[in-house]
Scaffold this motif. Sequence first.
Motif, PDB file in Angstrom:
ATOM      1  N   VAL A  42      30.812  35.396  42.002  1.00  0.00           N
ATOM      2  CA  VAL A  42      30.485  35.678  40.596  1.00  0.00           C
ATOM      3  C   VAL A  42      29.200  34.948  40.220  1.00  0.00           C
ATOM      4  O   VAL A  42      28.319  35.509  39.557  1.00  0.00           O
ATOM      5  N   TRP A  43      29.084  33.699  40.658  1.00  0.00           N
ATOM      6  CA  TRP A  43      27.883  32.909  40.353  1.00  0.00           C
ATOM      7  C   TRP A  43      26.631  33.579  40.921  1.00  0.00           C
ATOM      8  O   TRP A  43      25.592  33.638  40.264  1.00  0.00           O
ATOM      9  N   LYS A  44      26.727  34.110  42.132  1.00  0.00           N
ATOM     10  CA  LYS A  44      25.588  34.808  42.738  1.00  0.00           C
ATOM     11  C   LYS A  44      25.222  36.056  41.941  1.00  0.00           C
ATOM     12  O   LYS A  44      24.047  36.395  41.816  1.00  0.00           O
ATOM     13  N   ASN A  48      21.506  37.388  39.730  1.00  0.00           N
ATOM     14  CA  ASN A  48      20.836  38.685  39.813  1.00  0.00           C
ATOM     15  C   ASN A  48      20.694  39.377  38.457  1.00  0.00           C
ATOM     16  O   ASN A  48      19.989  40.374  38.353  1.00  0.00           O
ATOM     17  N   LEU A  49      21.384  38.849  37.450  1.00  0.00           N
ATOM     18  CA  LEU A  49      21.351  39.479  36.128  1.00  0.00           C
ATOM     19  C   LEU A  49      20.133  39.037  35.325  1.00  0.00           C
ATOM     20  O   LEU A  49      19.699  37.895  35.416  1.00  0.00           O
ATOM     21  N   LYS A  50      19.647  39.952  34.518  1.00  0.00           N
ATOM     22  CA  LYS A  50      18.593  39.609  33.575  1.00  0.00           C
ATOM     23  C   LYS A  50      19.259  39.037  32.332  1.00  0.00           C
ATOM     24  O   LYS A  50      20.436  39.281  32.065  1.00  0.00           O
ATOM     25  N   ASP A  51      18.497  38.302  31.540  1.00  0.00           N
ATOM     26  CA  ASP A  51      19.056  37.643  30.365  1.00  0.00           C
ATOM     27  C   ASP A  51      19.607  38.622  29.335  1.00  0.00           C
ATOM     28  O   ASP A  51      20.528  38.287  28.589  1.00  0.00           O
ATOM     29  N   ALA A  71      29.581  32.573  29.895  1.00  0.00           N
ATOM     30  CA  ALA A  71      30.167  33.018  31.161  1.00  0.00           C
ATOM     31  C   ALA A  71      29.754  32.098  32.307  1.00  0.00           C
ATOM     32  O   ALA A  71      30.581  31.716  33.144  1.00  0.00           O
ATOM     33  N   GLU A  72      28.472  31.740  32.346  1.00  0.00           N
ATOM     34  CA  GLU A  72      28.002  30.826  33.398  1.00  0.00           C
ATOM     35  C   GLU A  72      28.677  29.465  33.283  1.00  0.00           C
ATOM     36  O   GLU A  72      29.050  28.861  34.296  1.00  0.00           O
ATOM     37  N   GLY A  73      28.826  28.995  32.058  1.00  0.00           N
ATOM     38  CA  GLY A  73      29.498  27.706  31.849  1.00  0.00           C
ATOM     39  C   GLY A  73      30.937  27.734  32.325  1.00  0.00           C
ATOM     40  O   GLY A  73      31.421  26.772  32.934  1.00  0.00           O
ATOM     41  N   THR A  74      31.613  28.851  32.059  1.00  0.00           N
ATOM     42  CA  THR A  74      33.006  28.991  32.483  1.00  0.00           C
ATOM     43  C   THR A  74      33.110  28.979  34.006  1.00  0.00           C
ATOM     44  O   THR A  74      33.944  28.268  34.583  1.00  0.00           O
ATOM     45  N   VAL A  75      32.256  29.739  34.662  1.00  0.00           N
ATOM     46  CA  VAL A  75      32.302  29.814  36.127  1.00  0.00           C
ATOM     47  C   VAL A  75      31.906  28.474  36.747  1.00  0.00           C
ATOM     48  O   VAL A  75      32.534  28.009  37.707  1.00  0.00           O
ATOM     49  N   LYS A  76      30.892  27.834  36.178  1.00  0.00           N
ATOM     50  CA  LYS A  76      30.471  26.524  36.689  1.00  0.00           C
ATOM     51  C   LYS A  76      31.611  25.508  36.553  1.00  0.00           C
ATOM     52  O   LYS A  76      31.881  24.736  37.471  1.00  0.00           O
TER      53      LYS A  76
END
Length: 128
Positions: A42-44, A48-51, A71-76
């Motif tokens: 998921v992190w990878k 690849n996603l644009k903002d 979402a990034e904070g949750t996965v991190k």
Amino acid sequence: MAEIQAKLQELSDDYQKLQQGKPPNSQSRQKLQAQKTENEGVWKEFENLKDDENIYKLVGPVLLKQDKVEAEGTVKGRLEFIGKELERTEKQIKEVQEKIEKKKGEIIQIQAAAQQAGGVPAPVAAKG
């Protein structure tokens, strides 16, 4: 001689209990490893996603739009938690393995001492 046999039986029982404690730790480690791999994937994808692209989170049967930063904070956070849990599980597995080896050594010592004393006790099942 009965004392030696009783001690060997006690050590053998302890050894078998320790052996039985290993699989749950191993299963836990496998589950955590699978979760880690999934979250790394998921992190990878985030990389690849644009903002301005949309991210959706599955909550029950519903997809909810989610902010990329959130979402990034949750996965991190998940990856950090899983990493700590893996370390803890590895430590537990190592401790159990050390206890198993110690019991195995005690069994071998008592069997050797009994053989030198002239009485050969019946072998105790000690799988290693």
